[in-house]
Design a protein around this motif. Structure first.
Motif, PDB file in Angstrom:
ATOM      1  N   TRP A  53     -11.063   0.031   2.635  1.00 62.74           N
ATOM      2  CA  TRP A  53     -10.825   1.191   1.762  1.00 62.74           C
ATOM      3  C   TRP A  53     -11.459   2.395   2.432  1.00 62.74           C
ATOM      4  CZ3 TRP A  53     -15.190   3.000  -1.483  1.00 62.74           C
ATOM      5  CH2 TRP A  53     -14.898   4.222  -2.099  1.00 62.74           C
ATOM      6  N   TYR A  54     -10.681   3.458   2.628  1.00 64.36           N
ATOM      7  CA  TYR A  54     -11.174   4.684   3.236  1.00 64.36           C
ATOM      8  C   TYR A  54     -12.125   5.372   2.260  1.00 64.36           C
ATOM      9  CZ  TYR A  54     -11.356   9.157   5.606  1.00 64.36           C
ATOM     10  OH  TYR A  54     -11.793  10.293   6.234  1.00 64.36           O
ATOM     11  N   ARG A  55     -13.430   5.167   2.468  1.00 61.43           N
ATOM     12  CA  ARG A  55     -14.449   5.579   1.503  1.00 61.43           C
ATOM     13  C   ARG A  55     -14.668   7.081   1.420  1.00 61.43           C
ATOM     14  NH1 ARG A  55     -17.702   3.568   5.872  1.00 61.43           N
ATOM     15  NH2 ARG A  55     -19.261   5.103   6.510  1.00 61.43           N
ATOM     16  N   PHE A  56     -14.115   7.862   2.339  1.00 60.93           N
ATOM     17  CA  PHE A  56     -14.282   9.316   2.277  1.00 60.93           C
ATOM     18  C   PHE A  56     -13.154   9.982   1.492  1.00 60.93           C
ATOM     19  CE2 PHE A  56     -16.506   8.273   6.374  1.00 60.93           C
ATOM     20  CZ  PHE A  56     -17.762   8.315   5.815  1.00 60.93           C
ATOM     21  N   GLY A  57     -12.281   9.177   0.934  1.00 60.64           N
ATOM     22  CA  GLY A  57     -11.192   9.668   0.090  1.00 60.64           C
ATOM     23  C   GLY A  57     -11.337   9.090  -1.300  1.00 60.64           C
ATOM     24  N   PRO A  58     -10.344   9.328  -2.154  1.00 56.68           N
ATOM     25  CA  PRO A  58     -10.396   8.798  -3.517  1.00 56.68           C
ATOM     26  C   PRO A  58     -10.428   7.269  -3.534  1.00 56.68           C
ATOM     27  CG  PRO A  58      -8.676  10.460  -3.300  1.00 56.68           C
ATOM     28  CD  PRO A  58      -9.155  10.151  -1.918  1.00 56.68           C
ATOM     29  N   ALA A  59     -11.038   6.720  -4.561  1.00 53.21           N
ATOM     30  CA  ALA A  59     -11.011   5.278  -4.800  1.00 53.21           C
ATOM     31  C   ALA A  59      -9.809   4.956  -5.684  1.00 53.21           C
ATOM     32  CB  ALA A  59     -12.294   4.831  -5.497  1.00 53.21           C
ATOM     33  N   PRO A  60      -9.265   3.749  -5.578  1.00 52.81           N
ATOM     34  CA  PRO A  60      -8.207   3.372  -6.514  1.00 52.81           C
ATOM     35  C   PRO A  60      -8.704   3.559  -7.952  1.00 52.81           C
ATOM     36  CG  PRO A  60      -8.362   1.757  -4.760  1.00 52.81           C
ATOM     37  CD  PRO A  60      -9.548   2.684  -4.613  1.00 52.81           C
ATOM     38  N   GLY A  61      -7.872   4.162  -8.764  1.00 53.99           N
ATOM     39  CA  GLY A  61      -8.266   4.474 -10.134  1.00 53.99           C
ATOM     40  C   GLY A  61      -8.741   5.898 -10.308  1.00 53.99           C
ATOM     41  N   SER A  62      -8.908   6.636  -9.208  1.00 58.32           N
ATOM     42  CA  SER A  62      -9.277   8.048  -9.306  1.00 58.32           C
ATOM     43  C   SER A  62      -8.145   8.815  -9.982  1.00 58.32           C
ATOM     44  CB  SER A  62      -9.535   8.644  -7.919  1.00 58.32           C
ATOM     45  OG  SER A  62     -10.683   8.082  -7.346  1.00 58.32           O
ATOM     46  N   PRO A  63      -8.475   9.878 -10.693  1.00 58.42           N
ATOM     47  CA  PRO A  63      -7.440  10.624 -11.407  1.00 58.42           C
ATOM     48  C   PRO A  63      -6.544  11.473 -10.505  1.00 58.42           C
ATOM     49  CG  PRO A  63      -9.577  11.644 -11.727  1.00 58.42           C
ATOM     50  CD  PRO A  63      -9.822  10.374 -10.973  1.00 58.42           C
ATOM     51  N   GLU A  64      -6.951  11.657  -9.247  1.00 52.62           N
ATOM     52  CA  GLU A  64      -6.161  12.470  -8.318  1.00 52.62           C
ATOM     53  C   GLU A  64      -6.235  11.886  -6.920  1.00 52.62           C
ATOM     54  OE1 GLU A  64      -6.117  17.060  -9.242  1.00 52.62           O
ATOM     55  OE2 GLU A  64      -8.166  16.390  -8.843  1.00 52.62           O
ATOM     56  N   GLY A  65      -5.229  12.208  -6.126  1.00 54.01           N
ATOM     57  CA  GLY A  65      -5.267  11.914  -4.707  1.00 54.01           C
ATOM     58  C   GLY A  65      -4.756  10.548  -4.317  1.00 54.01           C
ATOM     59  N   SER A  66      -4.806  10.313  -3.001  1.00 53.03           N
ATOM     60  CA  SER A  66      -4.294   9.094  -2.393  1.00 53.03           C
ATOM     61  C   SER A  66      -5.459   8.187  -1.996  1.00 53.03           C
ATOM     62  CB  SER A  66      -3.466   9.444  -1.150  1.00 53.03           C
ATOM     63  OG  SER A  66      -3.038   8.293  -0.479  1.00 53.03           O
ATOM     64  N   ALA A  67      -5.567   7.049  -2.673  1.00 52.78           N
ATOM     65  CA  ALA A  67      -6.553   6.033  -2.310  1.00 52.78           C
ATOM     66  C   ALA A  67      -5.935   5.200  -1.195  1.00 52.78           C
ATOM     67  CB  ALA A  67      -6.889   5.169  -3.515  1.00 52.78           C
ATOM     68  N   VAL A  68      -6.614   5.098  -0.062  1.00 49.71           N
ATOM     69  CA  VAL A  68      -6.047   4.440   1.116  1.00 49.71           C
ATOM     70  C   VAL A  68      -6.716   3.092   1.362  1.00 49.71           C
ATOM     71  CG1 VAL A  68      -5.695   4.624   3.620  1.00 49.71           C
ATOM     72  CG2 VAL A  68      -5.498   6.667   2.180  1.00 49.71           C
ATOM     73  N   LEU A  69      -5.867   2.057   1.495  1.00 44.66           N
ATOM     74  CA  LEU A  69      -6.310   0.733   1.923  1.00 44.66           C
ATOM     75  C   LEU A  69      -5.582   0.416   3.220  1.00 44.66           C
ATOM     76  CD1 LEU A  69      -6.242  -1.326  -1.403  1.00 44.66           C
ATOM     77  CD2 LEU A  69      -8.164  -0.095  -0.391  1.00 44.66           C
ATOM     78  N   VAL A  70      -6.311  -0.103   4.192  1.00 45.84           N
ATOM     79  CA  VAL A  70      -5.755  -0.379   5.510  1.00 45.84           C
ATOM     80  C   VAL A  70      -6.117  -1.799   5.921  1.00 45.84           C
ATOM     81  CG1 VAL A  70      -7.779   0.573   6.687  1.00 45.84           C
ATOM     82  CG2 VAL A  70      -5.595   0.529   7.863  1.00 45.84           C
ATOM     83  N   GLY A  71      -5.228  -2.427   6.682  1.00 43.57           N
ATOM     84  CA  GLY A  71      -5.519  -3.774   7.147  1.00 43.57           C
ATOM     85  C   GLY A  71      -4.689  -4.116   8.370  1.00 43.57           C
ATOM     86  N   HIS A  72      -5.143  -5.137   9.091  1.00 42.45           N
ATOM     87  CA  HIS A  72      -4.439  -5.592  10.293  1.00 42.45           C
ATOM     88  C   HIS A  72      -3.241  -6.455   9.923  1.00 42.45           C
ATOM     89  CE1 HIS A  72      -7.210  -4.170  13.343  1.00 42.45           C
ATOM     90  NE2 HIS A  72      -8.227  -4.666  12.660  1.00 42.45           N
ATOM     91  N   VAL A  73      -2.197  -6.344  10.728  1.00 43.23           N
ATOM     92  CA  VAL A  73      -1.038  -7.203  10.569  1.00 43.23           C
ATOM     93  C   VAL A  73      -1.291  -8.561  11.228  1.00 43.23           C
ATOM     94  CG1 VAL A  73       0.245  -6.441  12.614  1.00 43.23           C
ATOM     95  CG2 VAL A  73       1.476  -7.187  10.613  1.00 43.23           C
ATOM     96  N   ASP A  74      -2.125  -8.574  12.253  1.00 40.18           N
ATOM     97  CA  ASP A  74      -2.480  -9.826  12.926  1.00 40.18           C
ATOM     98  C   ASP A  74      -3.815  -9.651  13.639  1.00 40.18           C
ATOM     99  OD1 ASP A  74      -1.827  -8.300  15.183  1.00 40.18           O
ATOM    100  OD2 ASP A  74       0.024  -9.385  15.579  1.00 40.18           O
TER     101      ASP A  74
END
Length: 162
Positions: A53-74
């Motif tokens: 989770w990109y901690r310098f941006g919104p968290a999921p559930g925030s009232p505004e913005g894009s909460a970003v989750l990133v992961g490897h495909v392999d």
């Protein structure tokens, strides 16, 4: 540096995510906070079974913005990572983000797009506007001599209003 869970004026802070699930495609990953590299790129957990989770941006559930989750495909061994399941995501699929001290947040997938790695849209990291969840993983082509995957799969989901 901001923690990512700080609230904007007039809003409530959202709890950090602990797990992301997309049952329709079999994705179930633990989530850990991530930041940026010295070059300014977002870091990704080394373990392909873990999402960041990109901690310098919104968290999921925030009232505004894009909460970003990133992961490897392999992983380096060739074993598929949890975010490989994003290749099978369809519009309308349900995404659940679990948090430690708050109820889960439920989203529905509204779009998916493949973009060149160096053209990831800045809107994926926006801090204002309607709340969304943005899931990002690598996408083909894979060219080891050029650094690996040359594109990103970007999946966007909107909160379900129940």
């Amino acid at each position: 540096m901001p923690s990512g869970t700080e609230s904007l004026p007039g809003t409530t802070a959202a709890e950090p995510p602990e797990r992301v699930r997309l049952r329709d495609v079999g994705l179930d990953a633990r989530v850990q906070p991530v930041g940026v590299t010295e070059r300014g790129d977002m870091t990704v957990p080394d373990d392909p079974s873990v999402a960041g989770w990109y901690r310098f941006g919104p968290a999921p559930g925030s009232p505004e913005g894009s909460a970003v989750l990133v992961g490897h495909v392999d992983g380096e061994t060739g074993a598929l990572g949890e975010f490989a399941a994003l290749y099978d995501v369809r519009r309308g699929d349900r995404v659940e983000v679990r948090r430690a001290k708050a109820a889960p947040i439920v989203y529905r997938v509204v779009s998916r797009a493949t973009v060149p790695k160096d053209e990831l849209p800045p809107s994926a990291f926006r801090r204002t506007g309607d709340p969304v969840l943005t899931l990002i993983t690598c996408a083909p082509p894979f060219e080891p001599e050029r650094g690996g995957y040359l594109a990103n799969l970007v999946v966007t989901a909107e909160p379900v209003r129940e």
